[in-house]
Scaffold this active site. Structure first.
Site, PDB file in Angstrom:
ATOM      1  N   LYS A 121      62.737  28.990 -15.695  1.00  0.00           N
ATOM      2  CA  LYS A 121      63.438  27.800 -15.191  1.00  0.00           C
ATOM      3  C   LYS A 121      62.636  26.579 -15.588  1.00  0.00           C
ATOM      4  O   LYS A 121      61.418  26.636 -15.714  1.00  0.00           O
ATOM      5  CB  LYS A 121      63.548  27.853 -13.662  1.00  0.00           C
ATOM      6  CG  LYS A 121      64.621  26.948 -13.108  1.00  0.00           C
ATOM      7  CD  LYS A 121      65.975  27.597 -13.238  1.00  0.00           C
ATOM      8  CE  LYS A 121      67.059  26.822 -12.560  1.00  0.00           C
ATOM      9  NZ  LYS A 121      68.232  27.661 -12.319  1.00  0.00           N
TER      10      LYS A 121
HETATM   11  N1  GLU Z   1      71.250  27.245 -14.238  1.00  0.00           N
HETATM   12  C1  GLU Z   1      72.112  28.358 -14.103  1.00  0.00           C
HETATM   13  C2  GLU Z   1      71.579  29.327 -13.065  1.00  0.00           C
HETATM   14  O1  GLU Z   1      70.846  28.940 -12.187  1.00  0.00           O
HETATM   15  C3  GLU Z   1      72.420  29.019 -15.441  1.00  0.00           C
HETATM   16  C4  GLU Z   1      71.243  29.603 -16.153  1.00  0.00           C
HETATM   17  C5  GLU Z   1      71.562  30.071 -17.556  1.00  0.00           C
HETATM   18  O2  GLU Z   1      72.714  30.043 -17.955  1.00  0.00           O
HETATM   19  O3  GLU Z   1      70.620  30.456 -18.243  1.00  0.00           O
HETATM   20  O4  GLU Z   1      71.923  30.463 -13.029  1.00  0.00           O
END
Ligand code: GLU
Length: 481
Positions: free
Chosen positions: A112
């Protein structure tokens, strides 16, 4: 080597909360010594401070990219733009990505990122320069790469930012034929995939569809029947909350009786018109004065309204020890990441609430990201090779049926609607929805099986973590770690 201390049983930080939830599940699994700790800890967090010359001076920004687990590569997870971004939050969110991907069986580790910025304080050109610079910093450390680390949108970012990142990456790696797979959530026409924008909201809808296919799950929540007519409260009308509320109200006959936003909440027992509310929110910046609805200035109070299903789709830690006991909804669907603290979760559990946990409920986004990444690596749209072939075979069958009917004087005639639908070969959006639905159904069934098979498993969250952790443990074991 000193072992890394286990998290204190505090209900303090977001990361501690996630670790505590993980811990509940891990104690129910018979993991080899040390493996629990290996899975729990975040592998690395990179902090970058970079300057961009804007408005006549150098502005300094702080960004993070945390990698929680590399048991599969690339690692995957969004990048959020918000002033609240901090290391603890990014690490908690990276851990959730690991468990989420494992639960829905995507071949990714968890990561993240975040940039501490108020995206509304900068114009589009400025945001583009900041994003490109951030991408450069990430790329230098392989924290954006089709094979190692693939960011995506999150709070405060969308396809525009992903397009800038993909383009910046391409300029840095002009010979990389797979460069478009370095981020997901890109615009259509720039390597994006149909259905990605609404994917998390669609996943929430599919999660509820599957829950309502399980009478034992519905009964656990003290509800009955289907989704039709169910009274739903949604917190947050951002990308996830909006799409979930829109689909549930326009396709499933559920009633969105309240929506909470930054400036307050609007309530309408007859059911809110979600598309109109979203338009009002975009135009005015809030939900106040939405025609025909009652306005509550205290947005938090909306979480405690009487309803059948509560969908927190905004920030983390909105259900906590201070308000969990007052939540009336018997079913809670965590569309946001980490909306319930470990302490809040304990109270919900004691009160017999049925919680469809974040690691499952909001997995739709990363699932469709996976489809996009595969599409980018395959350099071809889904359905391209089969669609017309499928149509031709269907046409053959229809023509044969019609010929038989005519030859034998059977008097059959296929309705125009059926013929049109049956003849249509699956396009990309149809395939994306089919794949997402399949994955959401499968993961729910696995969680329910774990819960049914082991009386020590108190809830779906623990079951979800158990499925995920078991899978990660198996990968580590196969790797010989
Ligand atoms: N930000 C989104 C989540 O928390 C998508 C993450 C992604 O597609 O890699 O799942």
């Amino acid at each position: 080597m000193d072992s890394i201390p286990a998290p204190p049983p505090a209900h303090g930080s977001f990361r501690q909360s996630v670790e505590e939830m993980f811990g509940h599940a891990a104690t129910l699994l018979d993991l080899p010594p040390g493996l629990e700790e290996k899975i729990r800890v975040c592998n690395s967090t990179y902090t970058v401070r970079f300057g961009v010359r804007l408005r006549g001076r150098i502005q300094t920004f702080v960004g993070y990219r945390s990698v929680h687990s590399e048991h599969h590569e690339p690692v995957k997870g969004g990048i959020r733009y918000a002033m609240s971004v901090n290391q603890d939050e990014v690490e908690a969110l990276a851990a959730l990505m690991t468990y989420k991907c494992a639960l829905v069986e995507l071949p990714f580790g968890g990561s993240k990122g975040g940039l501490r910025i108020d995206p509304r304080a900068w114009n589009e050109d400025e945001l583009e320069r900041i994003t490109r610079r951030f991408t450069y910093e990430l790329s230098r450390r392989h924290l954006i790469s089709p094979s190692q680390n693939v960011p995506a949108p999150d709070m405060g970012t969308g396809e525009r930012e992903m397009a800038w990142m993909a383009d910046a990456y391409k300029r840095l790696h002009p010979a990389d034929i797979d460069s478009r797979a370095c981020v997901t959530g890109k615009p259509i026409g720039f390597g994006g995939i149909h259905g990605r924008t609404e994917a998390t909201g669609r996943g929430v809808q599919y999660a509820l569809h599957e829950a309502f296919r399980h009478p034992e799950a519905v009964a656990r929540a003290g509800l009955s029947g289907g989704l039709e007519g169910k009274r739903i409260v949604v917190q947050g009308l951002g990308n996830v909350g909006y799409h979930a509320a829109l689909f549930l109200s326009t396709e499933d006959g559920a009633k969105i009786v309240a929506v909470a936003e930054r400036d307050g909440a609007v309530v309408d027992e007859a059911g809110l018109d979600i598309a109109a509310l979203k338009a009002h929110l975009s135009a005015s910046g809030g939900v106040r004065d939405f025609p025909g609805a009652q306005f509550l200035a205290d947005a938090d109070a909306a979480l405690e309204l009487d309803c059948d299903i509560l969908i927190p789709a905004a920030m983390e830690a909105v259900i906590h020890e201070g308000n969990a006991a007052r939540i009336k909804a018997p079913m809670i669907v965590e569309a946001a990441n980490g909306p319930t603290t470990a302490a809040g979760d304990k109270i919900l559990r004691e009160q017999g609430k049925f919680v469809i946990p974040d690691l499952y409920a909001n997995a739709g986004g990363v699932t469709v990201s996976y489809f996009e990444w595969v599409k980018n690596l395959g350099h071809m749209d889904f359905g391209r090779m089969e669609r017309r072939r499928e149509e031709a075979r269907h046409r053959l069958l229809i023509e044969e049926l019609e010929r038989l009917s005519a030859d034998q004087n059977l008097g059959w005639s296929l309705s125009a609607g059926f013929k049109q639908q049956y003849l249509m070969g699956a396009d990309e959006l149809t395939l994306v929805r089919s794949g997402l639905d399949d994955i959401m159904r499968g993961a729910f069934q696995q969680m329910m099986t774990v819960m049914a098979d082991d009386s020590r498993v108190p809830d779906l969250r623990t079951a979800g973590y158990m499925v995920a952790v078991r899978r990660i443990a198996r990968t580590y074991e196969a790797l010989g770690l």
